[in-house]
Design a protein around this motif. Structure first.
Motif, short mmCIF file in Angstrom:
data_model
loop_
_atom_site.label_atom_id
_atom_site.label_comp_id
_atom_site.label_asym_id
_atom_site.label_seq_id
_atom_site.Cartn_x
_atom_site.Cartn_y
_atom_site.Cartn_z
N VAL A 2 0.84 -1.20 0.00
CA VAL A 2 0.00 0.00 0.00
C VAL A 2 0.88 1.25 0.00
O VAL A 2 0.65 2.20 -0.76
CB VAL A 2 -0.97 0.00 1.20
CG1 VAL A 2 -1.74 1.32 1.25
CG2 VAL A 2 -1.93 -1.17 1.12
N ASN A 25 -8.57 -1.96 3.86
CA ASN A 25 -8.44 -0.94 2.83
C ASN A 25 -9.47 -1.23 1.73
O ASN A 25 -9.35 -2.21 1.00
CB ASN A 25 -7.02 -0.99 2.24
CG ASN A 25 -6.73 0.11 1.26
OD1 ASN A 25 -7.50 0.35 0.34
ND2 ASN A 25 -5.59 0.78 1.43
N GLY A 54 -10.27 -0.02 -1.20
CA GLY A 54 -9.85 -0.08 -2.59
C GLY A 54 -8.98 -1.29 -2.87
O GLY A 54 -9.16 -1.99 -3.88
N ARG A 64 -12.53 4.73 -4.87
CA ARG A 64 -12.38 3.31 -4.51
C ARG A 64 -12.09 2.46 -5.75
O ARG A 64 -11.18 1.64 -5.76
CB ARG A 64 -13.66 2.80 -3.83
CG ARG A 64 -13.50 1.35 -3.32
CD ARG A 64 -14.75 0.49 -3.51
NE ARG A 64 -15.93 0.96 -2.85
CZ ARG A 64 -16.36 0.55 -1.64
NH1 ARG A 64 -15.67 -0.33 -0.97
NH2 ARG A 64 -17.49 1.03 -1.15
N ILE A 115 -8.50 3.00 -7.24
CA ILE A 115 -7.52 2.21 -6.50
C ILE A 115 -7.66 0.74 -6.85
O ILE A 115 -6.67 0.04 -7.13
CB ILE A 115 -7.68 2.43 -4.98
CG1 ILE A 115 -7.22 3.83 -4.57
CG2 ILE A 115 -6.92 1.35 -4.19
CD1 ILE A 115 -5.72 4.00 -4.51
N CYS A 141 -8.17 4.46 1.84
CA CYS A 141 -7.35 3.69 0.92
C CYS A 141 -5.86 3.85 1.18
O CYS A 141 -5.03 3.28 0.44
CB CYS A 141 -7.69 4.05 -0.53
SG CYS A 141 -9.30 3.44 -1.06
N LYS A 142 -5.50 4.61 2.20
CA LYS A 142 -4.10 4.69 2.63
C LYS A 142 -3.79 3.69 3.75
O LYS A 142 -2.64 3.56 4.17
CB LYS A 142 -3.78 6.11 3.11
CG LYS A 142 -3.72 7.13 1.98
CD LYS A 142 -3.34 8.52 2.49
CE LYS A 142 -3.21 9.51 1.33
NZ LYS A 142 -2.87 10.87 1.77
N MET A 176 -12.59 8.60 1.34
CA MET A 176 -12.15 7.35 0.72
C MET A 176 -10.64 7.37 0.49
O MET A 176 -9.97 6.34 0.62
CB MET A 176 -12.89 7.11 -0.59
CG MET A 176 -12.53 5.79 -1.28
SD MET A 176 -12.84 4.29 -0.29
CE MET A 176 -14.64 4.21 -0.37
#
Length: 552
Positions: A28, A230, A232, A344, A347, A222-223, A218
């Protein structure tokens, strides 16, 4: 923005191990640090500006809010966006989702379509968006020529384009009202949350602050370096793992109020993943059926708008899940969470690309089709005609052109259609590629054809109107797995429209695009048949539909 899923045991174990690998090996963080080694190390880092664009838009949102106020103060009767693919699909989704009376999107060179929009808007009191990243894309340029020539009000035109593009020069030379700049490190299909999506969103009255706030939530989610938390990475892992194990037809299902999301997802998935013989094939607007009409190659991706569910849709998905089909469910709390859903899926598509082992950010086969189209339009400019062509069969004004050899049992329209459709096997999909005006009536006829074939052959079906799908799913059809069987529809145009400053017409451009598309399908050894209909399109379409349904 929750996500749940059901997978067969072996596939579930692979997803879990892949997620564990992402966590253990810091993937990630590598994604957010724009490490091209996650993909193919072919310059992918140059196309990851979309990771930062939400924060950049939040910082600069006052300019969008000011623009929104200016548009409202000027009291335009209509807004018409002229663009293709990534420049037009997001604004179309926003208009269909939020409702914006008088806002339209033109992304077709069909002369009947161009004429319909010209007649629909008040040309003197319309705000025109000319949207093109490169500024050199054929369609936005000729749309601009046509409407600029008819409007004669440069102060009603806004360009959305990358800095230094041809369109920027045109906009400055012609005295456009405003220029909104894109980000050169963001490809078209990832541009929804850049000015290509947000400037039209502001013009149609969407609450920009609220929309970007949703997207930003989001971004933060997503981090998360723990992959299973996560949203995504989780979605992308499911799609990527399933796709590499035979479940590569991503069937998009969305609550009715957000149904147009699928049009945007089609481009994102197909153009990003469909290349070098691999890819995820998105299936949009294919109504849900009973479990027994599906093969084992599907993933059903359901985006549910909370409080606006379709009970029949939910029941059908429950039945599919009970029958052992792969069903992935995502929830949007409100329409304004569309911004979050865009991110989302961006990613997720990038992550799926790492699993597929492809460069998620190029589109080589889209370019191949553009080159073929350019050859044909250039020839028309030089000679005044397109190359002559001879059909293998003709009846009642309907002409047939197969890619390669097609040997029917009988010399008839039905015979050729049967021979073509008999080439469809398990794991294949059927693509209906219609270079005709996009209307509700035409779509109804084409939907009936695709659904009948889905139920009979038990294969995924896709429907695209040309030339818009060339900038969307066309990449996967030509560069993805050779599992597509295509029926291309073209027609004589009852009325044509001249492109100002050119010898060619919109009808000639559309014909060149269709021929260029078909030439690349043939060169890629795709199973394809072109059916050319007469100018009396309704009767020709009915004849074709009757023939195809009788064969099925």
């Amino acid at each position: 923005m929750s996500i749940t899923y059901s997978l067969p045991g072996a596939l579930n174990a692979l997803v879990e191990s892949t997620l564990a690998d992402w966590t253990a090996n810091g993937k990630v963080s590598r994604l957010w640090n724009k490490d091209p080694l996650l993909w193919t190390n072919a310059g992918e880092e140059k196309w990851l500006g979309w990771l930062d664009v939400v924060d950049e838009q939040v910082a600069a949102k006052q300019s969008l809010n000011d623009f929104q106020a200016e548009v409202k103060a000027r009291g335009f009767a209509n807004i018409l966006l002229l663009g293709m693919g990534g420049s037009s699909l997001c604004p179309e989704v926003l208009e269909k989702t939020f409702g914006a009376p008088g806002f339209y999107v033109l992304d077709s060179t069909d002369p009947a379509q161009v004429t319909a929009f010209a007649n629909k808007v008040d040309l003197e009191n319309t705000l025109f968006f000319v949207s093109s990243k490169s500024g050199s894309t054929l369609e936005p340029n000729i749309f601009k020529q046509y409407f600029f020539d008819r409007s004669k009000k440069p102060g009603n035109f806004v360009a959305v384009t990358d800095p230094g593009s041809h369109m920027e020069k045109v906009a400055k030379d012609d005295g456009f009202w405003k220029i909104f700049y894109g980000v050169p490190s963001i490809g078209g299909r990832y541009s929804a949350l850049s000015n290509f999506g947000m400037a039209p969103a502001a013009a149609m009255g969407i609450d920009i602050d609220r929309f970007l706030e949703s997207a930003q939530s989001m971004v933060q989610a997503c981090k998360n370096s723990t992959a299973v938390e996560n949203p995504g990475v989780m979605l992308g892992t499911i799609l990527g793992v399933a796709g590499t194990h035979g479940h590569d037809k991503i069937t998009i299902v969305a609550s009715p109020a957000i149904h147009n999301l699928g049009a945007w997802l089609e481009q994102l998935l197909a153009e990003s993943t469909g290349k070098i013989g691999k890819g995820l094939i998105p299936v949009d607007r294919e109504g849900l059926g009973a479990p027994d009409v599906y093969g084992d190659d599907r993933v059903f991706a359901y985006v549910r708008l909370e409080g606006a569910e379709d009970p029949a849709q939910v029941a059908a998905l429950d039945a599919l899940e009970a029958a052992g089909k792969i069903v992935v469910r995502m929830t949007m709390p409100a329409k304004y969470d569309l911004g979050a859903e865009f991110f989302r899926w961006e990613i997720a598509t990038a992550v799926a690309g790492t699993i597929l082992g492809i460069n998620t950010f190029d589109q080589p086969d889209v370019e191949a089709s553009k080159i073929e189209t350019k050859k044909l339009t250039t020839q028309y400019e030089e000679t005044g005609s397109l190359p002559a062509e001879a059909p293998v069969f003709e009846t009642g004004g309907i002409k047939l052109f197969p890619a390669g050899t097609l040997t029917p049992a009988t010399q008839s329209l039905e015979g050729y259609l049967k021979a073509h459709l008999d080439r469809i096997g398990a794991g294949d999909y059927f693509g209906l590629l219609a270079y005709i005006q996009m209307t509700d009536e035409h779509e109804e006829v084409l939907q009936k054809m695709r659904m009948a074939l889905r139920d009979k052959k038990k294969v995924a079906t896709c429907l695209g109107f040309g030339p818009r799908f060339l900038h969307s799913t066309g990449q996967a059809y030509k560069g993805g797995p050779n599992s597509g069987v295509f029926l291309q529809l073209t027609c004589d145009d009852a009325v044509d429209v001249q492109v100002p400053g050119q010898k060619y017409t919109f009808g000639i451009v559309k014909a060149a695009q269709a021929r260029g598309d078909f030439a690349v399908l043939a060169e890629r050894h795709r199973r394809a048949l072109r059916v050319h209909l007469p100018a009396d399109l309704e009767s020709g379409l009915k004849r074709l539909s009757d023939a195809l349904l009788s064969v099925i």
